[in-house]
Design a protein around this motif. Structure first.
Motif, PDB file in Angstrom:
ATOM      1  N   VAL A 165      -6.269  -0.430  -6.484  1.00  0.00           N
ATOM      2  CA  VAL A 165      -6.273  -0.780  -5.069  1.00  0.00           C
ATOM      3  C   VAL A 165      -4.840  -0.888  -4.559  1.00  0.00           C
ATOM      4  N   LEU A 166      -4.548  -0.154  -3.488  1.00  0.00           N
ATOM      5  CA  LEU A 166      -3.316  -0.370  -2.744  1.00  0.00           C
ATOM      6  C   LEU A 166      -3.636  -1.292  -1.581  1.00  0.00           C
ATOM      7  N   TYR A 167      -3.027  -2.467  -1.585  1.00  0.00           N
ATOM      8  CA  TYR A 167      -3.184  -3.412  -0.487  1.00  0.00           C
ATOM      9  C   TYR A 167      -1.965  -3.303   0.419  1.00  0.00           C
ATOM     10  N   LEU A 168      -2.175  -2.838   1.654  1.00  0.00           N
ATOM     11  CA  LEU A 168      -1.116  -2.697   2.641  1.00  0.00           C
ATOM     12  C   LEU A 168      -1.307  -3.752   3.720  1.00  0.00           C
ATOM     13  N   ASP A 169      -0.231  -4.488   4.009  1.00  0.00           N
ATOM     14  CA  ASP A 169      -0.288  -5.596   4.959  1.00  0.00           C
ATOM     15  C   ASP A 169       0.900  -5.451   5.908  1.00  0.00           C
ATOM     16  N   TYR A 170       0.626  -5.204   7.197  1.00  0.00           N
ATOM     17  CA  TYR A 170       1.728  -5.137   8.146  1.00  0.00           C
ATOM     18  C   TYR A 170       1.557  -6.149   9.274  1.00  0.00           C
ATOM     19  N   ASP A 171       0.840  -7.228   8.979  1.00  0.00           N
ATOM     20  CA  ASP A 171       0.857  -8.427   9.801  1.00  0.00           C
ATOM     21  C   ASP A 171       2.306  -8.914   9.899  1.00  0.00           C
ATOM     22  N   ALA A 172       2.666  -9.570  10.987  1.00  0.00           N
ATOM     23  CA  ALA A 172       4.037 -10.064  11.128  1.00  0.00           C
ATOM     24  C   ALA A 172       4.380 -11.127  10.089  1.00  0.00           C
ATOM     25  N   HIS A 173       3.377 -11.771   9.518  1.00  0.00           N
ATOM     26  CA  HIS A 173       3.590 -12.783   8.489  1.00  0.00           C
ATOM     27  C   HIS A 173       3.350 -12.187   7.103  1.00  0.00           C
ATOM     28  N   VAL A 188      -3.322  -3.470  -9.054  1.00  0.00           N
ATOM     29  CA  VAL A 188      -3.344  -3.810  -7.632  1.00  0.00           C
ATOM     30  C   VAL A 188      -1.909  -3.793  -7.131  1.00  0.00           C
ATOM     31  N   MET A 189      -1.611  -2.865  -6.264  1.00  0.00           N
ATOM     32  CA  MET A 189      -0.298  -2.803  -5.633  1.00  0.00           C
ATOM     33  C   MET A 189      -0.370  -3.531  -4.299  1.00  0.00           C
ATOM     34  N   THR A 190       0.454  -4.551  -4.101  1.00  0.00           N
ATOM     35  CA  THR A 190       0.524  -5.225  -2.807  1.00  0.00           C
ATOM     36  C   THR A 190       1.815  -4.808  -2.119  1.00  0.00           C
ATOM     37  N   LEU A 191       1.681  -4.341  -0.895  1.00  0.00           N
ATOM     38  CA  LEU A 191       2.820  -3.878  -0.102  1.00  0.00           C
ATOM     39  C   LEU A 191       2.752  -4.555   1.260  1.00  0.00           C
ATOM     40  N   SER A 192       3.727  -5.408   1.555  1.00  0.00           N
ATOM     41  CA  SER A 192       3.736  -6.170   2.794  1.00  0.00           C
ATOM     42  C   SER A 192       5.002  -5.866   3.588  1.00  0.00           C
ATOM     43  N   LEU A 193       4.826  -5.452   4.846  1.00  0.00           N
ATOM     44  CA  LEU A 193       5.923  -5.285   5.795  1.00  0.00           C
ATOM     45  C   LEU A 193       5.749  -6.359   6.856  1.00  0.00           C
ATOM     46  N   VAL A 244       4.678   5.560  -2.209  1.00  0.00           N
ATOM     47  CA  VAL A 244       3.835   4.613  -2.945  1.00  0.00           C
ATOM     48  C   VAL A 244       2.515   5.264  -3.333  1.00  0.00           C
ATOM     49  N   MET A 245       1.913   5.986  -2.410  1.00  0.00           N
ATOM     50  CA  MET A 245       0.638   6.639  -2.704  1.00  0.00           C
ATOM     51  C   MET A 245       0.786   7.658  -3.831  1.00  0.00           C
ATOM     52  N   GLU A 246       1.837   8.426  -3.794  1.00  0.00           N
ATOM     53  CA  GLU A 246       2.053   9.466  -4.800  1.00  0.00           C
ATOM     54  C   GLU A 246       2.276   8.856  -6.175  1.00  0.00           C
ATOM     55  N   ALA A 247       2.998   7.751  -6.238  1.00  0.00           N
ATOM     56  CA  ALA A 247       3.320   7.137  -7.526  1.00  0.00           C
ATOM     57  C   ALA A 247       2.168   6.297  -8.069  1.00  0.00           C
ATOM     58  N   PHE A 248       1.533   5.514  -7.189  1.00  0.00           N
ATOM     59  CA  PHE A 248       0.528   4.556  -7.657  1.00  0.00           C
ATOM     60  C   PHE A 248      -0.850   5.191  -7.823  1.00  0.00           C
ATOM     61  N   ARG A 249      -1.162   6.184  -7.025  1.00  0.00           N
ATOM     62  CA  ARG A 249      -2.445   6.899  -7.085  1.00  0.00           C
ATOM     63  C   ARG A 249      -3.647   5.945  -6.987  1.00  0.00           C
ATOM     64  N   PRO A 250      -3.767   5.226  -5.877  1.00  0.00           N
ATOM     65  CA  PRO A 250      -4.891   4.298  -5.746  1.00  0.00           C
ATOM     66  C   PRO A 250      -6.210   5.032  -5.549  1.00  0.00           C
ATOM     67  N   LEU A 384      10.094   1.090 -11.503  1.00  0.00           N
ATOM     68  CA  LEU A 384       9.233   0.354 -12.426  1.00  0.00           C
ATOM     69  C   LEU A 384       7.796   0.864 -12.411  1.00  0.00           C
ATOM     70  N   ILE A 385       7.435   1.631 -11.376  1.00  0.00           N
ATOM     71  CA  ILE A 385       6.054   2.072 -11.218  1.00  0.00           C
ATOM     72  C   ILE A 385       5.841   3.370 -11.981  1.00  0.00           C
ATOM     73  N   ARG A 386       4.768   3.428 -12.712  1.00  0.00           N
ATOM     74  CA  ARG A 386       4.453   4.637 -13.472  1.00  0.00           C
ATOM     75  C   ARG A 386       4.437   5.851 -12.550  1.00  0.00           C
ATOM     76  N   GLY A 387       5.141   6.905 -12.955  1.00  0.00           N
ATOM     77  CA  GLY A 387       5.095   8.145 -12.199  1.00  0.00           C
ATOM     78  C   GLY A 387       6.029   8.208 -11.028  1.00  0.00           C
ATOM     79  N   TRP A 388       6.850   7.153 -10.824  1.00  0.00           N
ATOM     80  CA  TRP A 388       7.704   7.174  -9.653  1.00  0.00           C
ATOM     81  C   TRP A 388       8.909   8.065  -9.901  1.00  0.00           C
ATOM     82  N   ASP A 389       9.228   8.889  -8.918  1.00  0.00           N
ATOM     83  CA  ASP A 389      10.413   9.742  -8.993  1.00  0.00           C
ATOM     84  C   ASP A 389      11.168   9.584  -7.689  1.00  0.00           C
ATOM     85  N   LEU A 390      12.324   8.934  -7.754  1.00  0.00           N
ATOM     86  CA  LEU A 390      13.095   8.692  -6.550  1.00  0.00           C
ATOM     87  C   LEU A 390      13.735   9.955  -6.005  1.00  0.00           C
TER      88      LEU A 390
END
Length: 392
Positions: A165-173, A188-193, A244-250, A384-390
């Protein structure tokens, strides 16, 4: 093209009301659904309403402690509340109210119902408009949130489908509660902006909050500068989400669509327009179509400009999820229905006028700071994420 989608809704969820003057006003839910209906965005087939269900005790205990659930049930039934602050309840932000266990279980069940529909393939996308309670922790409530519908749905997807699961949160908090519950889980990847915790509750969500144990590197945070506005915010989405989607593959995206980053919101300082919400959900759906068979579980979240902003933002989100173009002119029947009750003049258009949104001073400086924050995150976390290529 219309996408098979479900709006999880029942007026009963509006009983989640702490007190009449509390900023977390459930009237925003009714306003939003009625605007969707007035614009013809709800039908009986592909973009339909589905009733929520109650979360079971086992589903709550998957993400909350037994002690906490028992305490919420006791307070809900009118038991003594002297120890409520121990559980983050009975405060000005998160007061105790009669029936709170039942209605918060229904809100959690709404997001669980959305997860069931998406993961079964009955719909591609579902919108639990009453959900998004991202501050609730395992053993305490916080920031208007009692039970974590989000964590309960994530835990259900993990348990029943073994899904990433990729959890994306772009609430101001910052989405601190969801992050904390899955802080050691690499599935579970949590990504908050969010607006930086230097300026805004809950005071967390910095770049160095990366997770722990096996989950180290799977908690990502982009703390934004106050007065960020649309362009910088959207540029970060456009850069980071595809990576994130390419690396994490949710297997599914769960997106919390708090709209309290809007310029009219009384509690925050990010100064977004409705454009942010329309373009972000479009990008999320495009990435879901590419990487996880279109599966998106969406929720509401914060949003305290109840009359002027929330109905328009969440209508745009529903349009994006269901693949329907949203007309810009708000129907007269909707305006006539609500203007008499509204304490402000209601907007006549769904989208903000770009010409009315004047840029703030220091825009270049703010955008440069946000870019540095993003690059700091990428350098620290993404290798640190499996498959990540900067690509450096």
């Amino acid at each position: 093209m219309t996408v098979p989608s479900a709006l999880i809704w029942d007026p009963a969820v509006a009983r989640y009301q702490f007190r009449p003057d509390h900023p977390f006003n459930p009237r925003r839910l009714e306003l939003s659904v009625s605007l969707m209906e007035s614009l013809g965005l709800i039908n009986d087939t592909t973009a339909r309403v589905v009733a929520p269900r109650m979360a079971t005790e086992a589903e709550l205990l998957a993400v909350h402690s037994r002690e906490y659930v028992d305490a919420v049930r006791r307070f809900s039934a009118g038991g003594g509340t002297d120890d409520a602050p121990r559980y983050g309840l009975g405060t000005d932000d998160t007061p105790v109210f009669p029936g709170m266990h039942e209605v918060t279980s229904l809100v959690a069940g709404a997001t669980l119902r959305a997860a069931e529909l998406v993961m079964s393939g009955e719909v591609k996308r579902a919108f639990s408009i009453c959900g998004g309670l991202h501050h609730a922790h395992r053993g305490r409530g916080s920031g208007f949130c009692v039970y974590s519908d989000l964590a309960a749905a994530i835990a259900w997807v993990r348990r029943e489908h073994g899904g990433r699961v990729l959890y994306l949160d772009y609430d101001a908090h910052h989405g601190d509660g969801v992050q904390g519950i899955f802080y050691d889980d690499p599935e579970v990847m949590t990504l908050s902006l969010h607006e930086s915790g230097r300026y805004l509750f809950p005071g967390t969500g910095f770049v160095d909050e990366l997770g722990e144990g096996e989950g180290y590197g799977y908690s990502l945070n982009v703390p934004l500068e106050p007065f960020t506005e649309d362009d910088s915010w959207l540029a970060i989405h456009a850069k980071l989400l595809p990576e994130v989607m390419e690396a994490f593959r949710p297997d599914v995206i769960l997106v919390q669509n708090g709209c309290d980053g809007h310029a009219l919101d009384p509690l925050t300082h990010l100064r977004a327009s409705t454009r942010l919400y329309e373009e972000t959900i479009r990008l999320v759906c495009e990435l879901a179509d590419t990487h996880c068979n279109g599966r998106v579980i969406a929720t509401g979240g914060g949003g305290y400009a109840v009359w002027e902003v929330v109905p328009r933002a969440w209508t745009l989100i529903w349009g994006g999820l269901s693949g329907q173009p949203v007309p810009d002119r708000i129907p007269h029947d909707w305006l006539n229905r609500w203007q008499g009750e509204a304490p402000v003049l209601l907007p006549e258009r769904v989208r903000d006028d770009p010409a009315a949104h004047k840029p703030v001073p220091r825009r270049e400086e703010i955008e440069a700071t946000n870019r540095r924050t993003l690059e700091s995150l990428r350098r620290q976390a993404l290798p640190l994420i499996r498959g990540w290529d900067l690509g450096w």
